[in-house]
Design a protein around this motif. Structure first.
Motif, PDB file in Angstrom:
ATOM      1  N   THR A 142     -22.671 -10.226  29.026  1.00 32.94           N
ATOM      2  CA  THR A 142     -21.436  -9.471  28.837  1.00 32.94           C
ATOM      3  C   THR A 142     -21.299  -8.454  29.974  1.00 32.94           C
ATOM      4  N   GLY A 143     -20.127  -8.410  30.589  1.00 39.06           N
ATOM      5  CA  GLY A 143     -19.898  -7.496  31.699  1.00 39.06           C
ATOM      6  C   GLY A 143     -19.601  -6.084  31.245  1.00 39.06           C
ATOM      7  N   ASN A 144     -19.494  -5.176  32.217  1.00 41.09           N
ATOM      8  CA  ASN A 144     -19.226  -3.772  31.891  1.00 41.09           C
ATOM      9  C   ASN A 144     -17.833  -3.312  32.337  1.00 41.09           C
ATOM     10  N   PHE A 145     -16.942  -4.279  32.626  1.00 39.72           N
ATOM     11  CA  PHE A 145     -15.590  -3.933  33.076  1.00 39.72           C
ATOM     12  C   PHE A 145     -14.894  -3.005  32.082  1.00 39.72           C
ATOM     13  N   LYS A 146     -14.231  -1.969  32.615  1.00 36.55           N
ATOM     14  CA  LYS A 146     -13.437  -1.049  31.810  1.00 36.55           C
ATOM     15  C   LYS A 146     -11.988  -1.113  32.277  1.00 36.55           C
ATOM     16  N   ALA A 147     -11.096  -1.431  31.370  1.00 38.31           N
ATOM     17  CA  ALA A 147      -9.682  -1.535  31.721  1.00 38.31           C
ATOM     18  C   ALA A 147      -9.056  -0.156  31.873  1.00 38.31           C
ATOM     19  N   HIS A 148      -8.269   0.005  32.932  1.00 37.89           N
ATOM     20  CA  HIS A 148      -7.510   1.237  33.170  1.00 37.89           C
ATOM     21  C   HIS A 148      -6.099   0.814  33.564  1.00 37.89           C
ATOM     22  N   PHE A 149      -5.192   0.902  32.625  1.00 35.97           N
ATOM     23  CA  PHE A 149      -3.840   0.382  32.801  1.00 35.97           C
ATOM     24  C   PHE A 149      -3.105   1.108  33.927  1.00 35.97           C
ATOM     25  N   GLN A 150      -2.585   0.324  34.868  1.00 38.89           N
ATOM     26  CA  GLN A 150      -1.856   0.859  36.016  1.00 38.89           C
ATOM     27  C   GLN A 150      -0.353   0.719  35.751  1.00 38.89           C
ATOM     28  N   LYS A 151       0.240   1.739  35.163  1.00 43.22           N
ATOM     29  CA  LYS A 151       1.633   1.626  34.728  1.00 43.22           C
ATOM     30  C   LYS A 151       2.600   1.454  35.893  1.00 43.22           C
ATOM     31  N   ASN A 152       2.165   1.821  37.107  1.00 37.84           N
ATOM     32  CA  ASN A 152       3.037   1.672  38.277  1.00 37.84           C
ATOM     33  C   ASN A 152       3.226   0.216  38.699  1.00 37.84           C
ATOM     34  N   LEU A 153       2.438  -0.702  38.110  1.00 38.97           N
ATOM     35  CA  LEU A 153       2.572  -2.131  38.415  1.00 38.97           C
ATOM     36  C   LEU A 153       3.301  -2.902  37.320  1.00 38.97           C
ATOM     37  N   TYR A 154       3.757  -2.198  36.302  1.00 42.96           N
ATOM     38  CA  TYR A 154       4.269  -2.840  35.083  1.00 42.96           C
ATOM     39  C   TYR A 154       5.706  -2.396  34.801  1.00 42.96           C
ATOM     40  N   ALA A 155       6.527  -3.335  34.348  1.00 43.96           N
ATOM     41  CA  ALA A 155       7.879  -3.012  33.899  1.00 43.96           C
ATOM     42  C   ALA A 155       8.143  -3.693  32.561  1.00 43.96           C
ATOM     43  N   ASP A 156       8.787  -2.952  31.667  1.00 44.61           N
ATOM     44  CA  ASP A 156       9.259  -3.534  30.410  1.00 44.61           C
ATOM     45  C   ASP A 156      10.776  -3.424  30.356  1.00 44.61           C
ATOM     46  N   LYS A 157      11.358  -3.821  29.230  1.00 43.41           N
ATOM     47  CA  LYS A 157      12.810  -3.815  29.077  1.00 43.41           C
ATOM     48  C   LYS A 157      13.397  -2.432  29.301  1.00 43.41           C
ATOM     49  N   ASP A 158      12.760  -1.411  28.762  1.00 40.81           N
ATOM     50  CA  ASP A 158      13.283  -0.055  28.908  1.00 40.81           C
ATOM     51  C   ASP A 158      13.263   0.389  30.367  1.00 40.81           C
ATOM     52  N   TYR A 159      12.221  -0.016  31.100  1.00 38.80           N
ATOM     53  CA  TYR A 159      12.162   0.339  32.516  1.00 38.80           C
ATOM     54  C   TYR A 159      13.306  -0.325  33.281  1.00 38.80           C
ATOM     55  N   ILE A 160      13.557  -1.586  32.973  1.00 36.60           N
ATOM     56  CA  ILE A 160      14.651  -2.293  33.646  1.00 36.60           C
ATOM     57  C   ILE A 160      15.991  -1.651  33.316  1.00 36.60           C
ATOM     58  N   LEU A 161      16.201  -1.324  32.064  1.00 41.88           N
ATOM     59  CA  LEU A 161      17.458  -0.673  31.673  1.00 41.88           C
ATOM     60  C   LEU A 161      17.667   0.638  32.420  1.00 41.88           C
ATOM     61  N   ALA A 162      16.588   1.360  32.658  1.00 41.01           N
ATOM     62  CA  ALA A 162      16.689   2.653  33.321  1.00 41.01           C
ATOM     63  C   ALA A 162      16.830   2.539  34.834  1.00 41.01           C
ATOM     64  N   HIS A 163      16.471   1.375  35.413  1.00 36.29           N
ATOM     65  CA  HIS A 163      16.388   1.301  36.866  1.00 36.29           C
ATOM     66  C   HIS A 163      17.197   0.165  37.503  1.00 36.29           C
ATOM     67  N   TYR A 164      17.840  -0.707  36.746  1.00 36.11           N
ATOM     68  CA  TYR A 164      18.461  -1.867  37.387  1.00 36.11           C
ATOM     69  C   TYR A 164      19.645  -1.491  38.272  1.00 36.11           C
ATOM     70  N   ARG A 165      20.165  -0.296  38.108  1.00 31.66           N
ATOM     71  CA  ARG A 165      21.263   0.170  38.974  1.00 31.66           C
ATOM     72  C   ARG A 165      20.775   1.171  40.032  1.00 31.66           C
ATOM     73  N   ALA A 166      19.474   1.441  40.054  1.00 32.82           N
ATOM     74  CA  ALA A 166      18.943   2.443  40.982  1.00 32.82           C
ATOM     75  C   ALA A 166      19.065   1.961  42.428  1.00 32.82           C
ATOM     76  N   ALA A 167      19.411   2.879  43.313  1.00 34.59           N
ATOM     77  CA  ALA A 167      19.634   2.525  44.716  1.00 34.59           C
ATOM     78  C   ALA A 167      18.347   2.169  45.447  1.00 34.59           C
ATOM     79  N   ASP A 168      17.216   2.627  44.949  1.00 31.96           N
ATOM     80  CA  ASP A 168      15.938   2.391  45.630  1.00 31.96           C
ATOM     81  C   ASP A 168      15.043   1.406  44.895  1.00 31.96           C
ATOM     82  N   VAL A 169      15.597   0.639  43.986  1.00 30.19           N
ATOM     83  CA  VAL A 169      14.854  -0.384  43.251  1.00 30.19           C
ATOM     84  C   VAL A 169      15.585  -1.716  43.399  1.00 30.19           C
ATOM     85  N   THR A 170      14.853  -2.755  43.782  1.00 30.60           N
ATOM     86  CA  THR A 170      15.428  -4.091  43.854  1.00 30.60           C
ATOM     87  C   THR A 170      14.680  -5.008  42.901  1.00 30.60           C
TER      88      THR A 170
END
Length: 279
Positions: A142-170
């Motif tokens: 069994t390995g010793n890997f520890k997960a550390h969620f990187q939220k800057n790499l992840y998008a959900d529906k709410d993120y898309i709703l908040a950013h799909y019209r943003a000028a600096d997001v494609t």
């Protein structure tokens, strides 16, 4: 053990395996829509384990396909594969390039640094006439890997709703032009046709040359045509698999400000959600 690029050739991997027997090889194959390898002869890189994207590494309680599991579940299942925090992990699939980028993104979003993709997968390995195996090796310690969620790499529906019209997001959509425009029906029931407003269509096949990724400079040109160099890139597709093909292509071509929309069109297109859609 570090490679020069996150995308490695069969010869680079073969040489590294001779020098470092601790490299962990993971087969990340899943079925394509309408295509399956379940009845095909199992051909693997020797000493591989199976990274079960559709089973252990997808949230089975979700109504959506391929939903990312929680930090805790991911950590437990990765440890069961014998992976440590400092392990070097090489991912591949039996199609060439298809589902291994999804596994790469999953590892990156959960905080593993040394994770790589074999360009061309098993077909490329075979072309080099390297040895193959017909079964997976037994899981060991069994390995010793520890997960550390990187939220800057992840998008959900709410993120898309908040950013799909943003000028600096494609937002890039990896589906076919027909599905993007709503002219071709979605393969899953209960989904509207069309795309997220303001998103750009870049079908994932355009980043590939047969079973391989195109060269990094060619990939860079694919993104540069949209004149969005300084933007954050968010990638979507049908169910979060081929979006990761684009995300990895962006990464290896030097644009690392990226996210994958985990729910993708399987979520956004749901008729009952009534989300903004363009055709």
């Amino acid at each position: 053990m570090l490679f020069k690029s996150a995308l490695i050739s069969p010869s680079e991997l073969q040489e590294a395996l001779i020098q470092d027997g601790t490299i962990i090889l993971l087969d990340c194959t899943i079925d394509k829509v309408g295509q399956s390898l379940k009845d095909a002869k199992l051909e693997l890189l020797p000493n591989s384990l199976f990274f079960d994207i559709e089973g252990k590494f997808s949230d089975q309680a979700s109504k959506l396909p391929h939903t990312l599991v929680s930090e805790g579940v991911f950590e437990k299942e990765v440890q069961a594969l014998g992976i440590d925090q400092k392990s070097t992990v090489v991912l591949y699939d039996r199609w060439g390039i298809y589902s291994s980028p999804r596994a790469w993104w999953m590892f990156k979003v959960m905080g593993l640094d040394q994770v790589y993709i074999l360009n061309g997968g098993v077909p490329a390995w075979k072309k080099n006439k390297y040895k193959l195996a017909g079964s997976y090796r037994q899981q060991g310690k069994t390995g010793n890997f520890k997960a550390h969620f990187q939220k800057n790499l992840y998008a959900d529906k709410d993120y898309i709703l908040a950013h799909y019209r943003a000028a600096d997001v494609t937002i890039f959509d990896a589906r076919s032009k027909g599905r993007f425009s709503g002219l071709v029906p979605e393969p899953r029931k209960g989904l509207n046709g069309g795309h997220i407003p303001h998103s750009k269509n870049l079908p994932f096949e355009e980043l590939l040359e047969d079973i391989y990724y195109k060269q990094a400079d060619e990939l860079e040109q694919q993104f540069d045509q949209f004149k969005t160099v300084d933007h954050e890139y968010v990638f979507s597709c049908g169910s979060g698999i081929t979006a990761a093909i684009l995300a990895f292509a962006s990464y290896i071509s030097g644009h690392t400000n990226i996210r994958v929309y985990d729910g993708s069109w399987s979520e956004w297109g749901r008729e009952e959600l009534n989300l903004p859609i363009e055709k």
